[in-house]
Design an enzyme around this catalytic site. Sequence first.
Site, PDB file in Angstrom:
ATOM      1  N   TYR A  40       0.825  -1.214   0.000  1.00 58.51           N
ATOM      2  CA  TYR A  40       0.000   0.000   0.000  1.00 58.51           C
ATOM      3  C   TYR A  40       0.860   1.265   0.000  1.00 58.51           C
ATOM      4  O   TYR A  40       0.345   2.365  -0.258  1.00 58.51           O
ATOM      5  CB  TYR A  40      -0.932   0.039   1.220  1.00 58.51           C
ATOM      6  CG  TYR A  40      -1.933  -1.076   1.317  1.00 58.51           C
ATOM      7  CD1 TYR A  40      -2.158  -1.966   0.268  1.00 58.51           C
ATOM      8  CD2 TYR A  40      -2.679  -1.251   2.491  1.00 58.51           C
ATOM      9  CE1 TYR A  40      -3.075  -2.996   0.379  1.00 58.51           C
ATOM     10  CE2 TYR A  40      -3.602  -2.269   2.603  1.00 58.51           C
ATOM     11  CZ  TYR A  40      -3.798  -3.145   1.558  1.00 58.51           C
ATOM     12  OH  TYR A  40      -4.712  -4.163   1.687  1.00 58.51           O
ATOM     13  N   HIS A  98       0.539 -11.612   1.885  1.00 59.69           N
ATOM     14  CA  HIS A  98      -0.528 -10.880   1.208  1.00 59.69           C
ATOM     15  C   HIS A  98      -1.260 -11.708   0.158  1.00 59.69           C
ATOM     16  O   HIS A  98      -2.475 -11.583  -0.007  1.00 59.69           O
ATOM     17  CB  HIS A  98       0.057  -9.612   0.579  1.00 59.69           C
ATOM     18  CG  HIS A  98      -0.950  -8.519   0.415  1.00 59.69           C
ATOM     19  ND1 HIS A  98      -0.615  -7.188   0.483  1.00 59.69           N
ATOM     20  CD2 HIS A  98      -2.283  -8.533   0.186  1.00 59.69           C
ATOM     21  CE1 HIS A  98      -1.701  -6.444   0.313  1.00 59.69           C
ATOM     22  NE2 HIS A  98      -2.720  -7.241   0.115  1.00 59.69           N
TER      23      HIS A  98
END
Length: 268
Positions: A40, A98
Amino acid sequence: MNSIPALGAGTFRLKGDDAYNSVKAALAAGFRHIDTAQIYKNEEQVGQAIADSSVARDDIFLTTKVWMDNFAPARFIDSVRESLTKLQVEQVDLLLVHWPDESGKVAMSDYLSELAKAKQQGLTRHIGVSNFTIAQVDQAIAILGAGSLLTNQIEVHPFLQNRRLVEYCQQHGLTVTGYMPLAVGKVMEDECLQAIAKAHQTTPASVAIAWQLRQGLVTIPSSTKPAHLAANLAAANCQLSDVEMAQIVQLDRAERIANPDFAPKWDE
């Protein structure tokens, strides 16, 4: 905190000041669960917002995720330490991988062993996975042992309910964390959710969040607007009836939003 607070504030797609202000506002509104990730590119802003808030670190459940570029044993632990530096914390509460690595570059046994090592070294209190299918959850449990993983974070919203995977995870002791609970705003346009929201004098977003909470899921909506953050938090007080829950079940149309080219072969 030994369990994940059921309602968290996500930070996907939030950059710079937006990420900082969103987390600061979320904590001020009453959120105590913050979710971020290496990819992110906002861990520094998330960490600064936590540091600048009046909420004690021990009262916050903080999650970050290791990106696939860092799965190799030579990079994994170093990348986690870098995340902790950016977040200005000594450890996170939950560390996830992730995505499963479908490329074959790093074996699952290798990167999950590194994940377990991060916990052993005190870099995280809990570990988990994200975007794992039923077969991959099985494989992960076989590698690390039953009870090792706290959660599987997957896409869940009224238009992609992922029921088989959700039930499988819950049966095997994994909490399901649902991301994109508002289907990037599409819940606001649905007539069924609008009608249920009207009956409860709330918003379709609150209904979508309440629907997840009623199923025992953790959910992590994101917003940059204090009013929306407050409404998301208030969704915990929206008590949906069995009839309303059944109506929402009918909205499932297998509409997957997060489906990059490196995604696994999803469960039907």
